[in-house]
Design an enzyme around this catalytic site. Structure first.
Site, short mmCIF file in Angstrom:
data_model
loop_
_atom_site.label_atom_id
_atom_site.label_comp_id
_atom_site.label_asym_id
_atom_site.label_seq_id
_atom_site.Cartn_x
_atom_site.Cartn_y
_atom_site.Cartn_z
N HIS A 39 -8.43 0.15 -3.82
CA HIS A 39 -9.27 -0.07 -2.49
C HIS A 39 -9.94 1.14 -2.08
O HIS A 39 -9.50 2.28 -1.67
CB HIS A 39 -8.08 -0.25 -1.39
N SER B 129 0.96 -1.10 -0.05
CA SER B 129 -0.01 0.00 0.01
C SER B 129 1.17 1.31 0.07
O SER B 129 1.60 1.29 1.00
CB SER B 129 -0.91 0.00 1.27
C1 DX5 Z 1 -5.80 1.74 5.66
C2 DX5 Z 1 -5.46 1.44 4.13
C3 DX5 Z 1 -4.24 0.37 4.13
C4 DX5 Z 1 -3.09 1.13 4.72
C5 DX5 Z 1 -2.03 0.05 5.01
O1 DX5 Z 1 -6.92 2.54 5.71
O2 DX5 Z 1 -6.51 0.74 3.64
O3 DX5 Z 1 -4.15 -0.05 2.91
O4 DX5 Z 1 -2.66 1.91 4.27
O5 DX5 Z 1 -1.01 0.56 5.82
P1 DX5 Z 1 -0.14 -0.36 6.98
O6 DX5 Z 1 0.25 -1.32 6.45
O7 DX5 Z 1 0.66 0.87 7.44
O8 DX5 Z 1 -1.42 -0.35 8.03
ZN ZN Z 2 -6.11 -0.26 1.80
#
Ligand code: DX5
Ligand code: ZN
Length: 231
Positions: free
Chosen positions: A73, A14
């Site tokens: 997403h 992400s």
């Molecule tokens: C949260 C997002 C995730 C997030 C993941 O709202 O949907 O994709 O950015 O990042 P980490 O791994 O740092 O939680």
């Molecule tokens: Zn996400």
């Protein structure tokens, strides 16, 4: 690359906490480090209290990363609204939130008609029962392991019972986890049955992203192999 080809391990960084002024080169860097796809977080300031990027950015990114699978997403209210613009921009998979959709079945049909794969996401407080009526219509289920909105939050292990529940019922479904996933939490995710792994800050802040990705893949592959032997 397709996400829904049985139950193989796939790792998608992400980019939320990456250097967004260099989005294309950041994505390329993570692909070169062994990622399978990119997980692009779209937030609208309504469904979640944050803003990120939208389809105009994805459209610019697409030609810079030909052949890279983009999972969008969609942390947005009214997910149906952005299906066509995202398909036109070059999104490959459109993962929307069950909580945000007025008519999830209609949203799924619209995503398919637009030529994208379908992901169905649920937040930590949402019961997994809600996704069951749609299981034969979607390509992937996304179990959030943080409340969406920000990268770098603490992993919520209690959400893994949903992964386990789905994996027991659907042996070859793509089940994705997102939020706080990294080397210290991957084992639990893999044991619960997740095979599609989103990892933001753990990969972005790693001194050696290639090693971090390959370690997570190793743990997931091991769990998948063990599960297939037990079957
Ligand atoms: C949260 C997002 C995730 C997030 C993941 O709202 O949907 O994709 O950015 O990042 P980490 O791994 O740092 O939680
Ligand atoms: Zn996400």
């Amino acid at each position: 690359m397709a996400l829904s080809n049985g139950c193989a391990c796939k790792i998608g960084p992400s980019i939320l906490n990456a250097d967004l002024s260099n989005l294309a080169s950041e994505c390329q860097r993570f692909m070169d480090c062994g990622s399978d796809y990119m997980h692009l977080d779209v937030m609208d300031g309504h469904f979640v209290p944050n803003l990120t990027l939208g389809h105009p950015v994805v459209k610019c990114l697409r030609p810079k990363l030909p052949g890279v699978f983009f999972e969008m997403h969609m942390m947005v209210a009214d997910p149906e609204k952005w299906v066509e613009p995202m398909a036109d921009a070059g999104g490959d998979m459109y993962s929307f939130h069950l909580e945000a959709a007025e008519d999830p079945g209609r949203c799924i049909r619209k995503i398919k008609e637009a030529g994208m794969k379908v992901g169905l996401a649920v937040n930590p407080p949402t019961s997994v029962q809600g996704v069951l009526p749609f299981m034969d219509m979607v390509d992937l289920v996304l179990i959030m392991t943080v409340n969406p909105g920000f990268g770098g939050q603490k992993f919520m292990g209690e959400c893994l019972s949903k992964v386990q529940f789905l994996r027991d019922k659907y042996r070859s479904m793509d089940i994705e986890v997102d939020g706080g996933v990294g080397p210290s939490t991957i084992q639990q995710c893999a044991e619960a049955g997740a095979n599609v792994i989103v990892s933001g800050s753990a990969v972005i802040n790693s001194d050696n992203p290639r090693e971090t990705i390959s370690y997570m893949r190793h743990i997931v592959d091991e769990a998948l192999q063990k599960a297939s032997l037990e079957r």
